[in-house]
Design a protein around this motif. Sequence first.
Motif, mmCIF file in Angstrom:
data_model
loop_
_atom_site.group_PDB
_atom_site.id
_atom_site.type_symbol
_atom_site.label_atom_id
_atom_site.label_comp_id
_atom_site.label_asym_id
_atom_site.label_seq_id
_atom_site.Cartn_x
_atom_site.Cartn_y
_atom_site.Cartn_z
ATOM 1 N N GLY A 180 -11.359 -8.706 -23.935
ATOM 2 C CA GLY A 180 -11.305 -7.854 -22.749
ATOM 3 C C GLY A 180 -12.099 -6.574 -22.932
ATOM 4 N N CYS A 181 -12.139 -6.056 -24.174
ATOM 5 C CA CYS A 181 -12.932 -4.861 -24.448
ATOM 6 C C CYS A 181 -14.422 -5.122 -24.213
ATOM 7 C CB CYS A 181 -12.717 -4.403 -25.889
ATOM 8 S SG CYS A 181 -11.034 -3.874 -26.274
ATOM 9 N N THR A 182 -14.886 -6.350 -24.513
ATOM 10 C CA THR A 182 -16.316 -6.646 -24.423
ATOM 11 C C THR A 182 -16.768 -6.993 -23.014
ATOM 12 O OG1 THR A 182 -16.108 -9.032 -24.877
ATOM 13 C CG2 THR A 182 -16.209 -7.553 -26.781
ATOM 14 N N VAL A 183 -15.838 -7.333 -22.116
ATOM 15 C CA VAL A 183 -16.237 -7.717 -20.749
ATOM 16 C C VAL A 183 -15.838 -6.669 -19.711
ATOM 17 C CG1 VAL A 183 -16.123 -10.178 -21.278
ATOM 18 C CG2 VAL A 183 -14.100 -9.048 -20.343
ATOM 19 N N ALA A 184 -15.227 -5.558 -20.156
ATOM 20 C CA ALA A 184 -14.819 -4.499 -19.212
ATOM 21 C C ALA A 184 -16.020 -3.662 -18.796
ATOM 22 C CB ALA A 184 -13.752 -3.620 -19.857
ATOM 23 N N ASN A 185 -15.864 -2.951 -17.686
ATOM 24 C CA ASN A 185 -16.906 -2.070 -17.144
ATOM 25 C C ASN A 185 -16.439 -0.618 -17.186
ATOM 26 O OD1 ASN A 185 -18.734 -4.201 -16.275
ATOM 27 N ND2 ASN A 185 -17.247 -4.638 -14.647
ATOM 28 N N LEU A 186 -17.388 0.299 -17.077
ATOM 29 C CA LEU A 186 -17.011 1.698 -16.851
ATOM 30 C C LEU A 186 -16.232 1.767 -15.540
ATOM 31 C CD1 LEU A 186 -20.292 3.655 -17.711
ATOM 32 C CD2 LEU A 186 -18.230 3.508 -19.097
ATOM 33 N N ARG A 187 -15.096 2.444 -15.556
ATOM 34 C CA ARG A 187 -14.255 2.489 -14.352
ATOM 35 C C ARG A 187 -13.383 3.732 -14.402
ATOM 36 N NH1 ARG A 187 -11.821 -2.014 -11.085
ATOM 37 N NH2 ARG A 187 -10.091 -1.112 -9.927
ATOM 38 N N ASN A 188 -13.293 4.443 -13.273
ATOM 39 C CA ASN A 188 -12.416 5.605 -13.230
ATOM 40 C C ASN A 188 -11.939 5.837 -11.800
ATOM 41 O OD1 ASN A 188 -10.930 7.699 -14.233
ATOM 42 N ND2 ASN A 188 -12.662 8.963 -14.870
ATOM 43 N N ASP A 189 -10.817 6.550 -11.679
ATOM 44 C CA ASP A 189 -10.193 6.799 -10.384
ATOM 45 C C ASP A 189 -10.206 8.300 -10.079
ATOM 46 O OD1 ASP A 189 -8.933 4.020 -9.806
ATOM 47 O OD2 ASP A 189 -8.320 4.473 -11.846
ATOM 48 N N PHE A 190 -10.440 8.624 -8.807
ATOM 49 C CA PHE A 190 -10.462 10.011 -8.356
ATOM 50 C C PHE A 190 -9.587 10.131 -7.112
ATOM 51 C CE2 PHE A 190 -14.175 9.166 -10.834
ATOM 52 C CZ PHE A 190 -14.339 10.303 -11.611
ATOM 53 N N VAL A 191 -8.855 11.237 -7.011
ATOM 54 C CA VAL A 191 -7.827 11.358 -5.982
ATOM 55 C C VAL A 191 -7.970 12.662 -5.218
ATOM 56 C CG1 VAL A 191 -6.138 12.441 -7.521
ATOM 57 C CG2 VAL A 191 -5.333 11.112 -5.556
ATOM 58 N N HIS A 192 -7.569 12.622 -3.946
ATOM 59 C CA HIS A 192 -7.509 13.832 -3.115
ATOM 60 C C HIS A 192 -6.259 13.744 -2.241
ATOM 61 C CE1 HIS A 192 -8.902 17.209 -0.629
ATOM 62 N NE2 HIS A 192 -8.426 16.531 0.404
ATOM 63 N N THR A 193 -5.405 14.766 -2.308
ATOM 64 C CA THR A 193 -4.213 14.816 -1.471
ATOM 65 C C THR A 193 -4.586 15.356 -0.095
ATOM 66 O OG1 THR A 193 -2.739 15.092 -3.356
ATOM 67 C CG2 THR A 193 -1.914 15.816 -1.215
ATOM 68 N N LEU A 194 -4.197 14.641 0.961
ATOM 69 C CA LEU A 194 -4.623 14.996 2.318
ATOM 70 C C LEU A 194 -3.450 15.404 3.213
ATOM 71 C CD1 LEU A 194 -6.908 15.199 4.356
ATOM 72 C CD2 LEU A 194 -6.644 12.756 4.812
ATOM 73 N N HIS A 195 -2.468 14.524 3.360
ATOM 74 C CA HIS A 195 -1.297 14.779 4.212
ATOM 75 C C HIS A 195 -1.681 15.138 5.639
ATOM 76 C CE1 HIS A 195 2.754 14.418 2.585
ATOM 77 N NE2 HIS A 195 2.230 14.617 1.393
ATOM 78 N N LYS A 196 -2.425 14.248 6.279
ATOM 79 C CA LYS A 196 -2.765 14.416 7.688
ATOM 80 C C LYS A 196 -2.560 13.097 8.416
ATOM 81 C CE LYS A 196 -6.055 18.271 7.700
ATOM 82 N NZ LYS A 196 -7.388 18.736 8.182
ATOM 83 N N SER A 197 -2.258 13.201 9.699
ATOM 84 C CA SER A 197 -2.062 12.012 10.520
ATOM 85 C C SER A 197 -3.363 11.634 11.216
ATOM 86 C CB SER A 197 -0.965 12.254 11.559
ATOM 87 O OG SER A 197 -1.426 13.167 12.531
ATOM 88 N N THR A 198 -3.373 10.454 11.813
ATOM 89 C CA THR A 198 -4.549 10.024 12.564
ATOM 90 C C THR A 198 -4.846 10.990 13.711
ATOM 91 O OG1 THR A 198 -3.063 8.543 13.778
ATOM 92 C CG2 THR A 198 -4.357 7.572 12.000
ATOM 93 N N GLN A 199 -3.827 11.704 14.187
ATOM 94 C CA GLN A 199 -4.019 12.645 15.295
ATOM 95 C C GLN A 199 -4.594 13.980 14.824
ATOM 96 O OE1 GLN A 199 -3.621 11.973 18.552
ATOM 97 N NE2 GLN A 199 -3.121 9.851 18.007
#
Length: 682
Positions: free
Chosen positions: A480-499
Amino acid sequence: MDTIYRLGIDIGGTFTDALVMDHQGKVIAALKTPSIAAAPEQAIFNALDQLKASGVNIQEIDLFVHGTTLGVNTLIERNGGVTGLLVTKGFRDILEIRRLRLEDTTNLYGDKTDALVPRHRVKEVDERVIASGGILQPLNEEQLLKAVDELVEDGVTALAISFLHAYVNPAHEQLAEDLIRERYPQLFICRSSAIWPQQREFERTLATAMNAYVGERMGSYFLRLQEGIQAYGLKANLLSTMSNGGIMTAARAANEPVRTLLSGPASGVIAATHIAERAGIHQVITFDMGGTSVDVALIDKEPSYSSENKVGDFPVIIPAVDVTAIGAGGGSIAWLDSVGVLKVGPRSAGANPGPACYQRGGEEPTTTDAYLQLGILHADRFLGGQMRLYPELAERTLSNLGEKLGLNAEQTAQAILDVATANMYAQFSPLMARKGVDPRDFTLLAYGGAGPMHAFQMAREVGIDKVLIPPSPGTLCAMGCTVANLRNDFVHTLHKSTQTLESGELSSLFAELENQGRSWVDEEARGGVKLDNIYCLYNADMRYEGQAFDLEVTLTLEEIEDPKKAGIKFHTSYQNVFGISQPEAEVMFVSLRATIVGVLPTHNKVDSANLPFDESAAEERLITFDHVQQTAKVLKRRQIPSVDAPIPGPIIVEEYDTTIFIPPGYKVYRDGHGNVIGEVEA
């Protein structure tokens, strides 16, 4: 230029696995060596010595990816650095209060988990950022430095900074870090806005504290490892696996070790996904049985991910491959409770002393001793004959336990396997129910040192008709180490409705997250990692307005550009999960996440394990299974025929890194990719 060799190393609790693959995807070498808890890098050096002795030119390795359990073990064993925590005034008890949830709702006397940072090492600082990002009260710099002076005097070597609402405005955290680094450059410092800037004060603060707690130890480990591999002349980029199934540079892993806590199990799931895709199987349950535990995960074309994983007593909010530990491993110890009931695990004999049959001082019976006693393991063929087992020691310890149960050694061994299987089933069934799947629709893909030996018994108990054992299953996490890709997660807190969303706001925020991700990939690849392409995945945590829980919804660019379409998708997801929806209700976007993936050059479609059929006669061995003596065929993988001529169990398939046991009731064949596949006989 294509990669010459890729080296993957996975450090487990019992064994350290190493696998070398060439640029065509052919496995050149695979080996296992005992892990060394006190110096995990030494097991890697031992593996490099064995690779050199086997003829591998390690100077031709240009990609070295490894995973380690050092971070997670540091948390579980509570032996990390002396850590301090800086918080906004009034929030000193954030790690003590937690979420006010009972760990065990049926136990009114359960003990509360001790906070990772004790209260006397948590210091309050006058500062305040409001939820909109505005500054209500400036940072009191004099008070900050005085608090740090007191922590350093108390022996603190690592420091976490987590101020209120820093996820929306990190200015105070950044200023605090700069001031502290100027005065104490030797401290390991991390801030919540850099680790995981998401609303949820407890989880964000805990993730930052965990990062600080294990960071110093991980940093010194990576330094020793880097110096050691340079002495071997290995010039490859040193990379580390991540909990989300991706990889990143070791230098970044040393600064953000919290992202690597669940990397070991994640690597196995990534390799299993690769194997299942090549085999044309889309729905898979992984069954990773090592020396200490059994880990399972769902793959429905792609692995499932979760932001609600746990490491020991602590929740981890950072997204990770959704892996759950459900039972005992090959080194799990069998024992009797206070009323004489047989139990298996969770305590493990580990690598040292290991099971009794290792002759390293272990005196308590384990599942490995049980398999040896029943004849399924061969004393002279463990690890390809490199490690001898001692049946007389297994029999003695099983007999000692059996005397208390009124059973002989064979009966005790079978009872241990039955109890281990029952424990797995008791946790597996409700887990599948919570995930809303019928396991009988899935294939069980088994790996790990003990997984192929126990998988068919688990499948029989659950009612799974098909089991797949990939090539080199005992070192699949290293693959699994040899077939994995660079990968990372980024987050933003929004707390808004469609309106309340402004026109184009959703697209703009996701674009900003993607830009952060692409900058991260550029930095990681700067050391010489070659990439084929880069792509981004988008999802949002959404809820009905007024609710307190979220659903994660994967979004397309079209749905991002039109939030109403994203809302419709949420209604559909809610209906699928809960059987009801409220299309007239307002939908909230709580958090946005972008996952960036930098794809490493893919292997050519060459199947290294597609060996020609060996027509030589099978050996036979007398075994005891299900309390019945029976004769089992003993084969090598190449002696297993194709799908056109399957053969019935009982069968023992002996390989260097594992032993596969196919009990009666299953027929087995080998597919064109070298996978051993067992199916229930009609």
